[in-house]
Structures are given as C-alpha cells and as structure tokens.
Motif scaffolding. Structure first.
Motif, PDB file in Angstrom:
ATOM      1  N   TYR A  36      40.390 -70.298 -35.392  1.00 34.09           N
ATOM      2  CA  TYR A  36      39.815 -68.759 -35.093  1.00 34.09           C
ATOM      3  C   TYR A  36      41.011 -68.052 -35.375  1.00 34.09           C
ATOM      4  CZ  TYR A  36      43.204 -69.618 -31.045  1.00 34.09           C
ATOM      5  OH  TYR A  36      44.128 -69.936 -30.154  1.00 34.09           O
ATOM      6  N   LYS A  48      34.932 -65.780 -35.640  1.00 31.39           N
ATOM      7  CA  LYS A  48      34.137 -65.236 -34.387  1.00 31.39           C
ATOM      8  C   LYS A  48      33.571 -66.524 -33.701  1.00 31.39           C
ATOM      9  CE  LYS A  48      31.720 -61.597 -34.359  1.00 31.39           C
ATOM     10  NZ  LYS A  48      30.140 -60.563 -34.405  1.00 31.39           N
ATOM     11  N   LEU A  51      36.376 -68.591 -32.117  1.00 34.02           N
ATOM     12  CA  LEU A  51      36.926 -67.763 -31.040  1.00 34.02           C
ATOM     13  C   LEU A  51      36.121 -67.941 -29.622  1.00 34.02           C
ATOM     14  CD1 LEU A  51      39.322 -66.413 -29.781  1.00 34.02           C
ATOM     15  CD2 LEU A  51      38.580 -64.404 -30.862  1.00 34.02           C
ATOM     16  N   ARG A  80      35.500 -60.786 -24.002  1.00 36.29           N
ATOM     17  CA  ARG A  80      34.230 -61.267 -24.604  1.00 36.29           C
ATOM     18  C   ARG A  80      33.446 -60.476 -25.591  1.00 36.29           C
ATOM     19  NH1 ARG A  80      31.226 -66.057 -25.076  1.00 36.29           N
ATOM     20  NH2 ARG A  80      32.533 -67.402 -23.754  1.00 36.29           N
ATOM     21  N   VAL A  83      34.788 -59.650 -28.592  1.00 40.51           N
ATOM     22  CA  VAL A  83      34.888 -60.772 -29.700  1.00 40.51           C
ATOM     23  C   VAL A  83      33.312 -60.693 -30.017  1.00 40.51           C
ATOM     24  CG1 VAL A  83      34.913 -63.177 -29.922  1.00 40.51           C
ATOM     25  CG2 VAL A  83      36.674 -61.995 -28.644  1.00 40.51           C
ATOM     26  N   THR A  84      32.324 -60.755 -29.204  1.00 45.73           N
ATOM     27  CA  THR A  84      31.097 -60.848 -29.607  1.00 45.73           C
ATOM     28  C   THR A  84      30.411 -59.674 -30.784  1.00 45.73           C
ATOM     29  OG1 THR A  84      29.835 -60.066 -27.894  1.00 45.73           O
ATOM     30  CG2 THR A  84      30.459 -62.341 -27.758  1.00 45.73           C
ATOM     31  N   LEU A  92      39.076 -59.150 -34.387  1.00 44.13           N
ATOM     32  CA  LEU A  92      39.141 -60.431 -33.881  1.00 44.13           C
ATOM     33  C   LEU A  92      40.792 -60.852 -33.546  1.00 44.13           C
ATOM     34  CD1 LEU A  92      36.601 -62.491 -35.778  1.00 44.13           C
ATOM     35  CD2 LEU A  92      36.564 -61.641 -33.547  1.00 44.13           C
ATOM     36  N   ALA A  95      41.848 -59.766 -30.451  1.00 41.06           N
ATOM     37  CA  ALA A  95      41.601 -60.572 -29.137  1.00 41.06           C
ATOM     38  C   ALA A  95      42.136 -61.851 -29.037  1.00 41.06           C
ATOM     39  CB  ALA A  95      39.822 -60.951 -29.436  1.00 41.06           C
ATOM     40  N   GLU A  96      42.566 -62.472 -30.155  1.00 41.88           N
ATOM     41  CA  GLU A  96      43.394 -63.677 -30.177  1.00 41.88           C
ATOM     42  C   GLU A  96      44.399 -63.801 -29.254  1.00 41.88           C
ATOM     43  OE1 GLU A  96      44.850 -64.237 -34.170  1.00 41.88           O
ATOM     44  OE2 GLU A  96      42.922 -64.288 -35.143  1.00 41.88           O
TER      45      GLU A  96
END
Length: 141
Positions: A36, A48, A51, A80, A83-84, A92, A95-96
């Motif tokens: 990811y 994505k 992740l 979430r 990410v989505t 992304l 968000a990692e």
C-alpha cells in the motif's frame, strides 16, 4: 519525555520500536506484506485496494484475543472514507501514516497483554524492534 525504552519494562511510561509490515503479516496471516506504499509501478487502484485490505484487517481485530475496536470511531470512519474516495496517490499517502499508527499502537497493546507472543530483535542496549511472533504453524518447525 521520561519514557522507558526497554521492551520488557513494566514502567508506567514506556515506548517500543515497531514496524507495521511484519506485524500485519502475523496478525492477518498474510503470505506477504501488503503493498500500500507508493512505489514506482504501483497504480492508484492497487494501492487503494491494498490499503483497504489492511483497514479491513484492523477492523477484524475487534474479534481477536486482544480486541481493538475502531470500526465505529468517527475518526476511523473519516479515514476509511478518505481512502475509498481517493483519486490520487498523494491522498492515499496522507492516509497511510494514521493507519500505520493504529497498527503500531496495536502491536504495543499486544506486546503488553501477550508478552510471550512477541519477538524482540536486537537488544535494549543497542536498539531493538518488537513484533508479534510467527505462530508455530508458520515458522516451518
């Protein structure tokens, strides 16, 4: 900060060094680390998807021997959603780190609750990493 860095310490203020990738292999019984992190050749859809597999695994920890409940937490829900709905790798990447932080915090909780089930690589004097131990059925023994 007054933190005890000895991974076997029972001091009230302590810290350990962990890496999320090997922990996820053990916790989620993966054959390999999840890909990811943005690297050359990895597209947005792959990043994505990987992740989200990680986030799904974290949510399933609610049913683990050492439970972790994130699914209903509003910050997790927002993470979430980010990410989505991400359309770019940069979205992304933001968000990692929070997802990795949850994994790392869980490793610390697991190490505290199940000290016999973690492996410490290295030593306190020169530096060490704490990770959940591979179960016997995964070690080749």
């Amino acid at each position: 900060m007054g933190l005890d860095l000895d991974p076997r310490s029972s001091a009230p203020r302590r810290a350990i060094e962990v890496y999320p990738h090997p922990a996820t292999v053990v916790f989620f019984r993966l054959a390999r680390t999840l890909k990811y992190k943005a690297k050359p050749g990895r597209g947005i859809d792959q990043l994505k998807a990987e992740l989200l597999v990680l986030m799904d695994g974290i949510e399933k920890l609610a049913h683990a021997a050492v439970p972790l409940h994130v699914a209903g937490h509003e910050d997790w829900v927002r993470l979430r959603h980010r990410v989505t709905t991400a359309q770019r790798k940069s979205e992304l990447r933001r968000a990692e780190d929070p997802v990795d932080a949850v994994v790392c915090a869980y490793v610390a909780l697991f190490a505290q609750r199940c000290p016999a089930d973690v492996t410490i690589y290295g030593d306190f004097a020169t530096g060490c990493i704490v990770t959940p131990s591979l179960p016997a059925d995964r070690t080749g023994r």
